[in-house]
Design a protein around this motif. Structure first.
Motif, mmCIF file in Angstrom:
data_model
loop_
_atom_site.group_PDB
_atom_site.id
_atom_site.type_symbol
_atom_site.label_atom_id
_atom_site.label_comp_id
_atom_site.label_asym_id
_atom_site.label_seq_id
_atom_site.Cartn_x
_atom_site.Cartn_y
_atom_site.Cartn_z
ATOM 1 N N PRO A 71 7.933 -38.663 23.861
ATOM 2 C CA PRO A 71 8.992 -37.489 24.198
ATOM 3 C C PRO A 71 8.636 -36.271 23.274
ATOM 4 C CG PRO A 71 9.906 -39.074 22.494
ATOM 5 C CD PRO A 71 8.435 -39.740 23.201
ATOM 6 N N GLY A 72 9.098 -35.241 23.724
ATOM 7 C CA GLY A 72 8.487 -34.039 22.831
ATOM 8 C C GLY A 72 8.884 -33.945 21.422
ATOM 9 N N ASP A 73 8.085 -33.463 20.644
ATOM 10 C CA ASP A 73 8.090 -33.358 19.148
ATOM 11 C C ASP A 73 8.134 -31.935 18.816
ATOM 12 O OD1 ASP A 73 7.835 -33.339 16.374
ATOM 13 O OD2 ASP A 73 6.327 -34.688 16.306
ATOM 14 N N LEU A 74 9.535 -31.372 18.434
ATOM 15 C CA LEU A 74 9.560 -30.098 18.373
ATOM 16 C C LEU A 74 8.800 -29.661 17.103
ATOM 17 C CD1 LEU A 74 10.574 -27.499 19.493
ATOM 18 C CD2 LEU A 74 12.719 -27.953 18.171
ATOM 19 N N ASP A 75 8.574 -30.243 16.051
ATOM 20 C CA ASP A 75 7.984 -29.757 15.034
ATOM 21 C C ASP A 75 6.490 -29.743 15.154
ATOM 22 O OD1 ASP A 75 9.541 -29.216 12.763
ATOM 23 O OD2 ASP A 75 10.113 -31.314 12.729
ATOM 24 N N LEU A 83 5.273 -29.204 18.389
ATOM 25 C CA LEU A 83 5.091 -28.135 19.236
ATOM 26 C C LEU A 83 4.926 -26.887 18.481
ATOM 27 C CD1 LEU A 83 5.036 -27.147 22.143
ATOM 28 C CD2 LEU A 83 7.550 -26.781 21.816
ATOM 29 N N LEU A 84 5.911 -26.569 17.318
ATOM 30 C CA LEU A 84 6.111 -25.424 16.810
ATOM 31 C C LEU A 84 4.785 -25.037 16.040
ATOM 32 C CD1 LEU A 84 9.804 -25.160 15.814
ATOM 33 C CD2 LEU A 84 8.676 -24.392 17.923
ATOM 34 N N ALA A 85 4.105 -26.054 15.397
ATOM 35 C CA ALA A 85 2.859 -26.062 14.561
ATOM 36 C C ALA A 85 1.689 -25.470 15.619
ATOM 37 C CB ALA A 85 2.706 -27.091 14.060
ATOM 38 N N GLY A 86 1.695 -26.152 16.787
ATOM 39 C CA GLY A 86 0.455 -25.829 17.636
ATOM 40 C C GLY A 86 -0.679 -26.533 16.991
ATOM 41 N N ASP A 100 -4.120 -24.618 15.332
ATOM 42 C CA ASP A 100 -4.587 -24.224 14.189
ATOM 43 C C ASP A 100 -3.332 -23.691 13.247
ATOM 44 O OD1 ASP A 100 -7.204 -24.845 14.946
ATOM 45 O OD2 ASP A 100 -7.596 -22.690 15.448
ATOM 46 N N ARG A 138 0.913 -20.187 11.280
ATOM 47 C CA ARG A 138 0.139 -20.390 12.476
ATOM 48 C C ARG A 138 0.011 -18.662 13.203
ATOM 49 N NH1 ARG A 138 2.674 -22.945 17.820
ATOM 50 N NH2 ARG A 138 1.173 -21.423 18.928
ATOM 51 N N LEU A 190 8.174 -20.838 23.120
ATOM 52 C CA LEU A 190 8.708 -22.060 21.989
ATOM 53 C C LEU A 190 10.174 -21.817 21.743
ATOM 54 C CD1 LEU A 190 5.609 -22.335 19.847
ATOM 55 C CD2 LEU A 190 6.169 -23.386 21.826
ATOM 56 N N ALA A 202 7.537 -32.503 28.613
ATOM 57 C CA ALA A 202 7.871 -33.573 27.844
ATOM 58 C C ALA A 202 9.245 -33.273 27.118
ATOM 59 C CB ALA A 202 6.819 -34.075 26.881
ATOM 60 N N PHE A 203 9.535 -32.087 26.766
ATOM 61 C CA PHE A 203 10.751 -31.751 26.448
ATOM 62 C C PHE A 203 12.037 -31.555 27.399
ATOM 63 C CE2 PHE A 203 7.578 -30.254 23.427
ATOM 64 C CZ PHE A 203 8.211 -30.468 22.156
ATOM 65 N N ILE A 209 5.855 -21.192 10.443
ATOM 66 C CA ILE A 209 6.326 -22.233 11.305
ATOM 67 C C ILE A 209 7.545 -23.077 10.681
ATOM 68 C CG2 ILE A 209 6.041 -24.691 12.318
ATOM 69 C CD1 ILE A 209 2.634 -23.854 11.494
#
Ligand SMILES: Cc1ncc(C[n+]2csc(CCOP(=O)(O)OP(=O)(O)O)c2C)c(N)n1
Ligand code: SF4
Ligand SMILES: [Mg+2]
Lengths: 363, 661
Positions: free
Chosen positions: A347-351, A353-356, A358, B262, B272, B307-308, B443
């Motif tokens: 399942p999607g992990d928001l943290d 995703l936000l970090a991306g 680099d 980032r 996002l 996935a979300f 972030i």
């Protein structure tokens, strides 16, 4: 607790929770309905004698047989006399804006594959202002049933010609006769590769019910063109087909697996013509083997299209029934499948995703 | 002379002169390192030269090095205008610094021009003495003729006012890739990476990120990845060994709040933010959209996040996009539609339907130059009045705007909050500059984001006295109507675009009811002011007499101008609006505190019109629609004028130009 798979990861969503709560209050879903269960307290406001009443009655008495609970049915309509339909049905409903019902229903059906989604529209609504949405809904094959009430006129705006009106129609906006050629809605739908296309007459309760049932049971977009009499602005538009004296002569009943024979004493029939087309012939002039046996399940739409072209704008040789009924994956199911596939990786992990990709840290 | 090329006039942080520190490069060459506090670089080339990619890579290197930065991509609407022509020029500007920066810079200190067209299109904006790096290979008679150069500027002395370094970038790239096995045409394409390597050397940028990026980007074509990496390294080594560049520059990391960072563009942040809003409300996000510049990247980004539970629907047109989103909202999803100005025009009727049906919906307008097709790739703020009033009837819609690329994230979450809590369509006005521009972004921790689940509250029980469900019975505080979704037993109801009777939601043509419902819908939107923060005023000493008010992406340029003003000893307040409809409750009172209110906008005065109408304040409108953000210096001059008119005695003599931004 029943969960509706609306495609969300792990925890039940507020949608699931709301539905579960309502089931707790109401007990199991009520799927054995009577026609009156579908009526609302709203006064029906069509003109007396309007074909819309007949269709409403037919739908109200047939829907319970589908075994779907009222709360799981949604009727979305556009604008027009016909589009008042949802107000009279005790289901969920949205009377939206002119021509856009197929788009709105597409979003609803895609977001909520658990619902039974219906669209009610008119010839102007579906084919004029909403033509684009209609063809795209049909090609996408979203699971919904579109009832197109074709009275060959703009009823609500008091009688201008419509995209299904015959050439030369004299109306308020065309005092010297209309110039544009009409759409044949069935041809248009088949041209858009619709997976289910049928046609029925408002006054033919049995035929209408039969087509509606097949349409409802079909997975994917179903289009049913319903000839509907507007007794105020286009009275008698379908009289040729309704009149017991002429109707049988000009109506071609479509029965899956049966030869296309029609007319008094089966005097007429449908045979192959050049270039893959079809034509009407006299039964006694052709070999029995030449008569086309109706097969709505042909993948290639050419046959169904050729059938739809038999009729002329004055309605002679009008096939009634199911033209096409083919299996194809439906859009919302494939969309749900993609979501499911994406979640197989977790399942999607928001943290995350936000970090991306680099990141850097400042201490 | 901070920021200007220091081989001409070396300067250190805050303009203090810094002496070059000699270092020894391989080959015994003595090179010096100069410390700068900020630099503005503009990369310009043909649309096919990969300037945007080069700029983005340099940005990533710079961000991960720890400088603060802002970027300004500027490219033509044509995908590939004829090669070597003026309309085909694409550029990328960024400012990076050892302190926080608010804009991509008014003018470049360094201009890299990959061909004569790029030179011609950009030279006028390079201040005298600035560093000009040119690809000499491209200055052929044919290329010169294409843009109307009668003589070769490399030879005719016309570039004497600048510090010109002409380098055969193309042939050096070809030399470096001689053994790569690539054909000439293909090898030539890597010249942007050679250039990036050279710049990376000049500004001491870390290189690992770019190498990793190239490996990832071309993982299916390892020979192309290898060639690009080789060209990138060759450019770097060239810088180190050549005599053409005797100096390299160091720009120390900027102090930033502790945390993980980032680099992010506005469109990315917005996408996002929408995913986060879905997660924090628990609702599945449904995006209905039709591709349009500069909004398409939000559709692209969201389509990757299935996935979300995010559903994306590329519709047949904008009307279907918003229609599907509204249909999804009716079903209990968080409906979103993303577009630009022309798309908003098409969506107007459906927005009206959303106002009438009182369903949550987020409408994102990434504004571009208008009217009509206008300037598809350029920025503008000219859809504000369309967002406010572009519908038939009294159809109030909350309007909010982000101030920076990273702020697009918070704005998206806020738009969703309002939409859900008040059951209303919300207009989020981004613009082309925010969408494509980038900046470092702290972030956030997912758990620290606003919890939107309380705003959802699907109705599951009848709310009427007689056990019936009244879909238009309202929450006394928010005036939000009860929201029951299909599938909920016993709550069946019909909604639509015809006027609704209060409480029951039945069709009603009753005059008094229509008057009541019209005012109620307006009151609901006005009432949002109760849940938004007071006006954001930056007035350091609290005694400025002139205020500058802005909304959206002008935040950066106005902020930079305010700094210049303050460093000249003058006082100015900066007021910035996130919420434009409704305005913060105290805005009228705030405006009344100032003798003069200036409102810079990238339109012909749309916010000014609203402020004047609403507060009877004599707002001074300052406008520009050049498809580009304001220049800080220009705004500073306007503000200075106003201050000196209001308060001539208090003027200090310092000029505002040249102060840090
Ligand atoms: C955007 C917009 N344009 C025009 C109208 C006016 N209008 C309402 S219904 C209609 C035509 C309806 O014709 P049809 O779909 O055939 O429905 P019928 O009334 O015949 O059932 C028109 C033009 C409208 N409501 N909205
Ligand atoms: S105008 Fe025609 S279609 Fe409309 S309600 Fe009257 S009879 Fe029916
Ligand atoms: Mg009609």
């Amino acid at each position: 607790m029943t969960t509706v798979d609306i495609g969300m990861p792990d925890a039940p969503t507020p949608i699931d929770a709301a539905i579960a709560r309502s089931l707790e209050q109401h007990g199991p879903k009520l799927t054995e309905l009577k026609g009156k269960d579908l009526k609302t307290d709203q006064e029906v406001r069509w003109c007396p004698g309007c074909g819309d009443y007949v269709i409403l009655n037919a739908v109200q008495s047939f829907l319970p047989s589908l075994g779907i609970a009222r709360e799981d049915m949604v009727i979305v309509s556009g604008i027009g006399c016909s589009s008042r339909f949802p107000y009279y049905m005790n289901t969920y409903g949205m009377h939206s804006i002119h021509g856009r019902a197929p788009a709105i229903a597409t979003g609803l059906a895609a977001a909520r594959p658990d619902l039974s989604v219906w669209v009610v529209t008119g010839d102007g609504d579906a084919l004029s202002i909403g033509g684009n949405h209609l063809i795209h809904a049909l090609r996408r094959n979203v699971d919904m049933t579109i009832l197109l009430f074709n009275n060959r006129i703009y009823g609500l705006t008091k009688g201008q010609y419509s995209p299904t009106s015959e050439v030369g129609k004299v109306t308020k906006s065309t005092p010297m006769g209309s110039l544009d050629h009409p759409f044949n809605p069935v041809s248009l739908a088949i041209g858009a590769d619709a997976t289910f296309v049928g046609r029925a007459m408002d006054s033919d309760r049995k035929g209408l019910t039969d087509v509606l049932r097949q349409a409802a049971e079909h997975k994917g977009t179903s289009l049913v063109e319903i000839y509907q009499n507007c007794n105020i602005f286009n009275d008698g538009a379908f009289e040729l087909l309704k009149d017991p004296a002429t109707g049988p002569m000009w109506t071609i009943p479509l029965r899956h697996g049966e030869p296309l024979v029609f007319g008094p004493d089966g005097a007429s029939c449908v045979v192959r013509d050049d270039f893959g087309g079809l034509r009407v012939a006299e039964t006694n002039q052709v070999d029995a083997g030449e008569i086309v046996v109706h097969d709505a399940t042909r993948q290639d739409p050419s046959y169904a299209f050729a059938l739809s072209r038999l009729s002329t704008q004055d309605l002679r040789y009008t096939p009634m029934g199911v033209f096409r009924k083919v299996e194809k994956p439906s859009y919302e199911a494939m969309m749900a499948e993609q979501l499911h596939e994406a979640r197989l990786q977790g399942p999607g992990d928001l943290d995350a995703l936000l970090a991306g990709g680099d990141t850097w840290t400042v201490d | 002379m901070t920021g200007t090329n220091p081989t001409v006039a070396p300067s250190g942080p805050n303009g203090a002169p810094a002496s070059p520190v000699p270092t020894s490069a391989p080959g015994g060459l003595v090179k010096s390192v100069v410390e700068l506090d900020r630099v503005v670089i503009r990369l310009a080339g043909d649309s096919g030269d990969g300037m945007q990619l080069t700029g983005n890579r340099f940005t990533s290197e710079t961000a991960s090095f720890g400088n603060d930065l802002k970027t300004l991509p500027n490219f033509p609407a044509e995908i590939r205008a004829p090669t070597g022509t003026l309309p085909g020029v694409s550029s990328f500007q960024l400012q990076f610094a050892d302190h926080d920066v608010m804009t991509p810079g008014d003018a470049p200190d360094v201009l890299v021009a990959m061909n004569p067209a790029a030179l011609k299109a950009n030279l006028a904006e390079l201040p005298g003495g600035g560093l000009l790096i040119l690809d000499s290979d491209e200055f052929t008679p044919r290329n010169l003729a294409k843009v109307g150069y009668a003589t070769n500027p490399l030879e005719d002395g016309s570039l004497e006012g600048w510090q010109t370094v002409s380098v055969p970038l193309t042939s050096m790239t070809l030399d470096a890739l001689a053994d790569s096995g690539l054909g000439k045409k293909e090898a030539e394409r890597s010249k942007n990476m050679f250039t990036l390597g050279l710049l990376s050397w000049m500004y001491h940028r870390p290189t690992e990120g770019t190498v990793r990026f190239l490996e990832r980007q071309f993982r299916r074509k390892p020979e192309i990845a290898a060639a690009n990496i080789a060209a990138f390294r060759a450019g770097y080594n060239y810088g180190e060994t050549t005599e053409a560049f005797a100096v390299s520059y160091e720009i120390k990391p900027a102090p930033m709040k502790p945390g993980r960072y980032r680099n992010i563009s506005g469109n990315q942040a917005l996408a996002l933010g929408l995913v986060a809003a879905g997660q924090r409300s628990g609702l599945p996000v449904f995006l209905g959209a039709y591709p349009i510049t500069p909004a398409s990247d939000i559709l692209h980004e969201l389509s990757r996040h299935k996935a979300f539970g995010v559903r994306t629907f590329q519709a047949e047109d904008e009307i279907a996009g918003i229609g599907a989103a509204l249909g999804a909202s009716f079903g209990g999803a968080l409906g979103v539609t993303t577009t630009s100005g022309p798309g908003v025009a098409l969506k107007a009727e459906t927005i009206g339907l959303a106002v009438m049906t009182e369903l949550p919906l987020v409408i994102v307008d990434v504004q571009r130059g208008g009217p009509s097709t206008g300037l598809p790739t350029k920025t503008e703020q000219s859809d504000l009045l369309q967002a406010m009033f572009g519908r038939n009837g009294e159809a109030p819609v909350p309007v909010i705007a982000p101030r920076s690329p990273g702020d697009c994230f918070d704005a998206a979450v806020e738009a969703a909050r309002i939409a859900l809590a008040y059951r209303t369509p919300v207009m989020l006005l981004s613009d082309g500059y925010l969408a494509n521009g980038a900046e470092p972004w702290a972030i956030p921790d997912a758990d620290s984001l606003p919890d939107l689940s309380g705003a959802v509250g699907f109705a599951t029980e009848p709310n009427g006295e007689d056990g019936e469900f009244l879909p238009y019975l309202r929450d006394p505080e928010t005036l939000a109507r009860a929201w029951a979704i299909p599938g909920t037993a016993g709550m069946q109801h019909r909604i639509g675009g015809l006027e609704k009777a209060d409480r029951t939601g039945n069709i009603s043509y009753d005059p008094a009811n229509h008057d009541f419902m019209t005012r109620t819908r307006q009151a609901k939107v006005d009432g949002i002011a109760a849940t938004i923060p007071p006006t954001d005023v930056d007035d350091p000493d609290g005694d400025a007499r002139v205020a500058v008010i802005g909304w959206g992406s002008t935040y950066g340029p106005i902020g930079a101008a305010a700094r210049r003003i303050r460093s000249s000893g003058r006082k100015v307040a900066q007021i910035h609006l996130r919420h434009i409809n409704p305005f913060p409750a105290d805005l009228g009172e705030v405006l009344a505190r100032y003798d003069r209110v200036i409102c810079p906008e990238m339109n012909l005065g749309q916010l000014a019109l609203l402020l004047r109408a609403r507060y009877l304040v004599d707002v001074q409108s300052h406008t520009q629609v050049r498809g580009l953000p304001f220049r800080a210096a220009e705004l500073a001059a306007v503000i200075q004028d106003a201050i000196d008119t209001v308060q001539p005695a208090a003027v200090t003599s310092a000029a505002v130009n040249g102060a840090p931004q």
